[in-house]
Design a protein around this motif. Structure first.
Motif, PDB file in Angstrom:
ATOM      1  N   GLN B 213       0.822  -1.214   0.000  1.00  0.00           N
ATOM      2  CA  GLN B 213       0.000   0.000   0.000  1.00  0.00           C
ATOM      3  C   GLN B 213       0.854   1.262   0.000  1.00  0.00           C
ATOM      4  N   CYS B 240      -3.270  -4.609  -5.658  1.00  0.00           N
ATOM      5  CA  CYS B 240      -3.139  -5.646  -4.630  1.00  0.00           C
ATOM      6  C   CYS B 240      -4.356  -6.557  -4.681  1.00  0.00           C
ATOM      7  N   ASP B 248       0.216  -2.056   4.688  1.00  0.00           N
ATOM      8  CA  ASP B 248       0.585  -0.669   4.988  1.00  0.00           C
ATOM      9  C   ASP B 248       1.918  -0.750   5.729  1.00  0.00           C
ATOM     10  N   MET B 481      -5.537  -0.937  -3.797  1.00  0.00           N
ATOM     11  CA  MET B 481      -5.390  -2.268  -3.188  1.00  0.00           C
ATOM     12  C   MET B 481      -6.637  -3.119  -3.400  1.00  0.00           C
ATOM     13  N   SER B 519       0.256   7.124   1.494  1.00  0.00           N
ATOM     14  CA  SER B 519      -0.180   5.731   1.537  1.00  0.00           C
ATOM     15  C   SER B 519      -1.625   5.569   1.075  1.00  0.00           C
ATOM     16  N   ALA B 520      -1.936   4.352   0.662  1.00  0.00           N
ATOM     17  CA  ALA B 520      -3.337   3.994   0.431  1.00  0.00           C
ATOM     18  C   ALA B 520      -3.867   3.544   1.784  1.00  0.00           C
ATOM     19  N   SER B 521      -4.347   4.509   2.560  1.00  0.00           N
ATOM     20  CA  SER B 521      -4.769   4.186   3.922  1.00  0.00           C
ATOM     21  C   SER B 521      -5.511   5.383   4.506  1.00  0.00           C
ATOM     22  N   THR B 525      -7.284   8.196   0.668  1.00  0.00           N
ATOM     23  CA  THR B 525      -6.771   7.870  -0.659  1.00  0.00           C
ATOM     24  C   THR B 525      -7.398   8.717  -1.767  1.00  0.00           C
TER      25      THR B 525
END
Lengths: 158, 775
Positions: B213, B240, B248, B481, B519-521, B525
């Motif tokens: 991520q 993902c 993450d 993801m 991050s993808a979090s 996002t």
């Protein structure tokens, strides 16, 4: 060991150790990576393929078991241009998120619809209960299988 | 205007662009690479929870035919430490091992069979150390230390927050309730386990493709841990196969990089099998929570005391930030003038806990929302009325004392529940339970903060290129993801640039091509990158139209009247249409590219002077809200609980793609139902007893009911097209909604999740026997 079988409509002959997992044969030796490995122990259904039209878990099958069989992987479900109606329905109904369970779920759905052309939502949930999905909550997959059923029916009558 | 038909308009339920390749099995994930002359890498894991390493015996392994190399910490020439905030996790264990899943040696082999044999041959000589397997033990005076050098001892992070007179105000309440809750681990169980491949190129570049991520953050960590120049590393992040927070941070990246350095230019592959994913991967923090909540006789909340303990395992892995977010949300979305909120994130020798969708909030929501129901019962108020009287509105202060300055739609969500058939018809439904069945209905209110908080910069850099063929190439800076943000980015760009899918291209995150965007979090996002993308797209649009006018129209001011069409620029007054492939020739290479940075706004209020808590994310500025409602049926003979209907009403701002939004909500609910009812990671003396999908059971299609999701589309002024984060909030509601429904059905509350059949049956039997319940 030499094994002959039909893969996605083409007869092939491969020389592999008889104890090679079908999953590895497909993914590593034959570059068909649409078949996924999620657990390796027959729990998740990501490695589902069709053997003689019925869904099977390729992580639990050995290469020797394929002798003389007709095998369909996700790559053999549609041509490059035209998708299978079930695949179309998966796209339209938003049944695809991460997509890792998708090939197995599509094949399990095709198997179901061959046996039961108009399944109820409960029939679908039962038939796909061996295909784990961690993203969707299954509802849109059930929608998609129903949509696929309708498309197939329409295709037959038109 | 048929040409306009396929424009990617914001607000439309456009089919995700990745769906086609995924249904065909054509999409290549990080684990789908085999390649020529492949090396297989695998890890020898510690197997014991806490011990000093005396010797790693690798000679036999090295001599095995087919083994290319056996690597230990001695082969690492960097810090050998990775982590997001506190870098406390070794790539390969050096002085000691701190949990069963610690990586001790890395083996490179010619094939999978040799690799397995080689790993079995490695022996590790240990001096066992006393293990810490509970939060209580970790906090005892004189407890053995897991990180001897850590100034906080076994406490990774501690938080102590107070508003008003704090818990002292409980004495001024007319009614006070108290509850001790425990919440379990939760395994991510993404279908794609951790994996990827790497290659050292001839010119010395290290190329890593991983299921991650966070490619840009990984790059910095790998460089530091292994002592390699950042510039010589490239990380690519394909779609993902699920991540949910479990990717993450570093999983395979440093190990793959180390392996590639010893493969003489051959590609090397490592994919954890399911059991290794269980043993080495991170989980949702288990915790224990002690709540006391008090109200005035009219149902107005007045005081809260919350104590929150999270078991973070032996490594930080965001465990401090997760506690901080938990503390920030501990009082729920309510006005509570007096609150004492304290928390501890504690090191143990149990499995590593880390980021998981919800990020510390599902645990506190479970405790707070059940306590709310207990209080409502004592006040003889309906759970809905209790919440309506105390729900936060815009301008109110949170239990942390922070003013809610952004859009706040909880009251609208509650109104929608009150009007919904599932709420209105609940008594009739409950009364129609069959024999040996009990039915109950529960609700829960949740809020979820978005982004990184006040200190860590929450930014994104969007980049768009007009290609020579006249298409727009979107450089996706944040990983997709599985949640579909890459598609959403195309939809945003398509809307602004008036393009269809045929004229949009996507470049997935790649540290050499796309720009750092976080991050993808953190439900950030689409918010953060979307805002950056709007800036980049608007600038490029303006430039193209201006240049077209200068070149093609008699009056340069015609730039104002020219419009973009799919693949072309159109001049309505004259009907003239010029292909973009022609316009592009008027632009210099640098002008074809547009870059824009967006930095998320933060709140200026300081609910705490503890800088460490601020660093870990307290407080947030923008929150999404939701109300969840669950119908459950309990089998009195077996204790089995079945969720039969489910409703989620959410305020996540405006919706860019209703289908993608619904995917997030439904998926979050399903994971939350698993968390509430069946997912139970059993750990005994640091060792996972349920390391596979046959013993750790996640919901199947048979276990999830039909779900309904309603969006209250309230405009968030700072959001891209008015949007707020939607990735996490749906997992905060199910455990408390279901626990409240079970309590409603059974007349007895079960304070320990998951509400598995055995636990429910014990509670029912105890109730029948008239005993106090300690389920």
């Amino acid at each position: 060991m030499k094994i002959s079988f039909t893969l996605n409509g083409k007869k092939i002959r491969v020389d592999v150790p008889p104890d090679r997992r079908v999953l590895d044969l497909l993914r590593e030796d034959l570059s068909l990576t649409g078949t996924k490995e999620g657990c390796g122990t027959g729990e998740c259904g990501a490695c589902t393929i069709l053997v003689n039209g019925e869904s099977r878990l390729s992580c639990l099958m050995l290469a020797a078991q394929l002798e003389g069989c007709h095998v369909t992987t996700i790559e053999g479900v549609s041509s490059a241009k035209k998708l299978h109606p079930v695949q179309e329905a998966f796209i339209e109904h938003g049944a695809v998120q991460c997509g890792f369970c998708t090939p197995g779920a599509v094949l399990a759905a095709i198997d179901l619809l061959q046996r039961n052309a108009e399944p109820t939502r409960q029939d679908i949930r039962e038939a796909l209960s061996g295909n784990l999905c961690r993203c969707t909550g299954y509802q849109k997959i059930v929608d998609a299988v129903q949509g696929g059923s309708a498309k197939l029916k329409k295709g037959q009558t038109s | 205007m048929t040409v306009q038909k396929n424009i990617l308009k914001v607000g439309k339920a456009i089919h995700r662009i990745d769906a086609r390749s995924k249904v065909r099995g054509a999409e290549k994930y990080a684990s789908d690479y085999y390649g020529q002359n492949l090396v297989w890498a695998g890890v020898k894991r510690a197997g014991i929870p806490h011990a000093r390493i005396k010797n790693i015996i690798i000679e036999k392994t090295k001599n095995l035919t087919g083994v290319i190399s056996v690597l230990t910490y001695r082969d690492i020439h960097g810090s050998n430490r990775q982590g997001v905030i506190r870098r406390d996790q070794p790539v390969l264990a050096d002085d000691k091992v701190r949990h069963c899943g610690d990586a001790v040696a890395l083996v490179l082999a010619e094939d999978q069979a040799v690799l397995k044999e080689a790993l079995d041959l490695i022996a590790i000589d240990y001096e066992p150390l006393p293990g810490i397997f509970s939060i209580g033990k970790a906090l005892e005076q004189g407890a053995p230390l897991i990180h001897e050098e850590h100034p906080g001892g076994n406490v990774l992070l501690k938080g102590d927050l107070k508003t008003g007179r704090g818990e002292a105000a409980l004495e001024e309440c007319d009614v006070v309730v108290e509850g001790y809750f425990t919440v379990p681990y939760q395994e991510h169980a993404y279908l794609e386990t951790e994996g990827g491949w790497a290659l050292l190129t001839e010119d010395g570049h290290l190329e890593i493709t991983a299921s991650t991520q966070t490619p840009f953050r990984d790059l910095a960590e790998v460089a530091e841990a292994l002592g390699i120049e950042r510039e010589s590393i490239r990380i690519r992040a394909p779609y993902c196969g699920g991540a949910f927070g479990g990717k993450d941070g570093i999983t395979v990246q440093s190990l793959l990089a180390l392996a590639a350095l010893h493969c003489q230019g051959r590609p090397v592959r490592m994919v954890w099998d399911r059991e290794e994913s269980f043993i080495a991967g991170v989980k949702r923090h288990p915790g224990s929570l002690h709540y006391r909540l008090g109200a005035k006789a009219d149902g107005t909340l007045y005081a809260l005391s919350a104590e929150v303990y999270y078991d973070t395992g032996p490594y930080d892995h965001l465990g401090g930030a997760i506690l901080a977010l938990g503390l920030e949300h501990a009082g729920g979305p309510y006005r509570i003038p007096h609150a004492s909120i304290r928390g501890w994130s504690v090191y143990t020798n149990n499995p590593v806990a880390g980021a998981f969708r919800g990020f510390g909030v599902p645990q506190v929501a479970a405790a707070m929302e059940q306590t709310m129901d207990m209080l409502a019962a004592k006040l003889d108020l309906s759970p809905l009325e209790m919440r309506r009287r105390n729900a936060v509105h815009r301008g109110d202060k949170t239990p942390l004392g922070v003013t809610l300055i952004s859009s706040t739609g909880l009251a609208e969500c509650l109104d929608a529940v009150a009007e919904h058939a599932l709420w209105k018809e609940k008594e009739r439904w409950k009364a129609s339970a069959g024999s040996s069945k009990k039915r109950g209905v529960g609700i829960a209110c949740v809020m979820h903060g978005m982004g990184y908080g006040p200190i860590v910069p929450d930014y994104a850099n969007a980049k768009i290129e007009l290609t020579k063929k006249g298409a727009f190439r979107i450089f996706c800076g944040v990983v997709d993801m599985g949640q579909g943000n890459a598609s959403t980015y195309l939809q945003i760009a398509g809307d602004i640039l008036n393009q269809d899918m045929d004229h949009l291209e996507l470049v997935l995150p790649d540290t050499e091509k796309t720009l750092p965007s976080g991050s993808a979090s953190a439900s950030r996002t689409t918010y953060t990158f979307g805002n950056a993308l709007i800036g980049a797209a608007e600038a490029l649009k303006k430039r193209i139209l201006q240049r077209s006018a200068e070149t093609c129209a008699s009056d340069p001011n015609d730039g104002l009247t020219m419009v973009l069409r799919p693949g072309s620029v159109f001049h309505p007054p004259t009907g003239k249409e010029i292909p973009l492939s022609q316009i592009v020739r008027m632009l210099d290479e640098s002008e074809r590219i547009s870059v824009f940075e967006f930095r998320a706004p933060v709140t200026q209020e300081r609910p705490t002077e503890d800088e460490n808590l601020r660093l870990h994310g307290i407080p947030h500025r923008i929150f999404s809200y939701g109300v969840h409602l669950a119908y459950v049926e309990v089998d009195e003979l077996t204790g089995k609980v079945e969720a039969q209907r489910y409703l989620a009403i959410s305020d996540c701002g405006r919706i860019i793609n209703p289908q993608v939004f619904e995917q997030q909500i439904q998926g979050g609910i399903a994971q939350g139902i698993g968390y509430a009812l069946c997912e139970d990671l059993v750990v005994a003396r640091g060792k996972i007893q349920t390391p596979n999908l046959s013993t750790y059971v996640i919901p199947t299609a048979m276990d999830i009911p039909e779900m309904e999701s309603i969006a209250i589309e309230k405009q968030e002024e700072t959001g891209p097209f008015g949007l707020k984060g939607a990735g996490e909030i749906a997992i905060d509601g199910p455990l408390p909604a279901i626990a409240n429904a079970v309590a409603d059905a059974c007349g007895v509350r079960i304070f320990h999740a998951p509400l598995a059949a055995g636990r429910v049956l014990t509670a029912l039997e105890a109730k029948r026997g008239g005993k106090e319940v300690k389920a």
